[in-house]
Write a protein that holds these residues in place. Sequence first.
Motif, PDB file in Angstrom:
ATOM      1  N   GLU A 238      -4.202  47.387   7.213  1.00 12.12           N
ATOM      2  CA  GLU A 238      -4.720  48.444   5.853  1.00 12.12           C
ATOM      3  C   GLU A 238      -3.211  49.691   5.671  1.00 12.12           C
ATOM      4  OE1 GLU A 238      -8.586  49.133   5.942  1.00 12.12           O
ATOM      5  OE2 GLU A 238      -8.731  47.773   6.962  1.00 12.12           O
ATOM      6  N   VAL A 239      -3.215  50.465   6.496  1.00 11.35           N
ATOM      7  CA  VAL A 239      -2.005  50.957   6.189  1.00 11.35           C
ATOM      8  C   VAL A 239      -1.440  51.096   5.916  1.00 11.35           C
ATOM      9  CG1 VAL A 239      -0.469  53.384   7.656  1.00 11.35           C
ATOM     10  CG2 VAL A 239      -3.231  53.076   8.116  1.00 11.35           C
ATOM     11  N   GLN A 240      -0.249  49.653   6.354  1.00 18.02           N
ATOM     12  CA  GLN A 240       0.944  49.028   6.144  1.00 18.02           C
ATOM     13  C   GLN A 240       1.335  48.657   4.638  1.00 18.02           C
ATOM     14  OE1 GLN A 240       1.647  46.293   8.976  1.00 18.02           O
ATOM     15  NE2 GLN A 240       3.582  47.311   9.681  1.00 18.02           N
ATOM     16  N   ASN A 241      -0.314  48.551   3.952  1.00 20.23           N
ATOM     17  CA  ASN A 241      -0.474  47.242   2.849  1.00 20.23           C
ATOM     18  C   ASN A 241      -0.644  49.616   1.698  1.00 20.23           C
ATOM     19  OD1 ASN A 241      -0.747  46.034   1.152  1.00 20.23           O
ATOM     20  ND2 ASN A 241      -3.503  46.169   1.027  1.00 20.23           N
ATOM     21  N   ALA A 242      -1.430  50.047   2.246  1.00 18.69           N
ATOM     22  CA  ALA A 242      -1.268  51.143   1.494  1.00 18.69           C
ATOM     23  C   ALA A 242      -0.160  52.018   1.022  1.00 18.69           C
ATOM     24  CB  ALA A 242      -2.373  51.753   1.869  1.00 18.69           C
ATOM     25  N   PHE A 243       0.587  51.862   2.013  1.00 17.12           N
ATOM     26  CA  PHE A 243       2.079  52.449   1.731  1.00 17.12           C
ATOM     27  C   PHE A 243       2.682  51.691   0.505  1.00 17.12           C
ATOM     28  CE2 PHE A 243       1.142  55.952   4.754  1.00 17.12           C
ATOM     29  CZ  PHE A 243       2.500  56.291   4.646  1.00 17.12           C
ATOM     30  N   SER A 244       2.848  50.087   1.194  1.00 18.91           N
ATOM     31  CA  SER A 244       3.648  49.216   0.341  1.00 18.91           C
ATOM     32  C   SER A 244       2.852  49.531  -1.040  1.00 18.91           C
ATOM     33  CB  SER A 244       3.258  47.746   0.625  1.00 18.91           C
ATOM     34  OG  SER A 244       3.969  47.055  -0.130  1.00 18.91           O
ATOM     35  N   GLU A 245       1.777  49.528  -1.214  1.00 22.70           N
ATOM     36  CA  GLU A 245       1.303  50.158  -2.822  1.00 22.70           C
ATOM     37  C   GLU A 245       1.869  51.171  -3.248  1.00 22.70           C
ATOM     38  OE1 GLU A 245      -2.882  46.971  -2.867  1.00 22.70           O
ATOM     39  OE2 GLU A 245      -3.581  49.726  -1.968  1.00 22.70           O
TER      40      GLU A 245
END
Length: 194
Positions: free
Chosen positions: A169-176
Amino acid sequence: MSVELMVWDEPVPISRDQARATYLAVKRADPVAGAEPPEVAKELPGELTLYPGHVLVSMDLDAMDEMSAQVFTIARAHGLVCYDPQRDLVHNVAPLGVYDGMQLHTGDGMIVHDPDLGLVHDVLATLSPQNPFVALVSFGRHFLQVSPGYELEYKEGTLVRAVLPELAEVQNAFSEYATGDRSFLTRHRWSPPD
């Protein structure tokens, strides 16, 4: 003690596993003696060892943070991949985020200007007591950072915090964040700092 980085050309972005395998294979080969160095070698700091199609950059551990940032920048300017075997991270030329001049900062001293999205994803998995934060910063505008325990902080005017349960979820937030997608702001529960 010295540390090293390896720089070379790849036609497409590669994974950490591919970069590690290339680095190890090249290190088993003999260096090229007396060959004309590639153009990029004239700009790279540190002690250089030339291999066919690859440049190994060695530097003192105490100069690693500053010199690594220079090597990453020079490699990118020449369209080259850079592999950091100490951190087991690969710096690809693309894909990049949407914010020109965005910087990636880590708690273990790495600073990368205009990091590729794969690097951002991989760096987040290195959060630990030795690397106590990862931040993406668009100076003068906003930033997103995370610390172990997956506590996110986002600032665009006002600082807010959220705790996420999983690294993915952290990786997804940073990607977004890096791609200009603000979905992470509505998907998670944010609150002002204590």
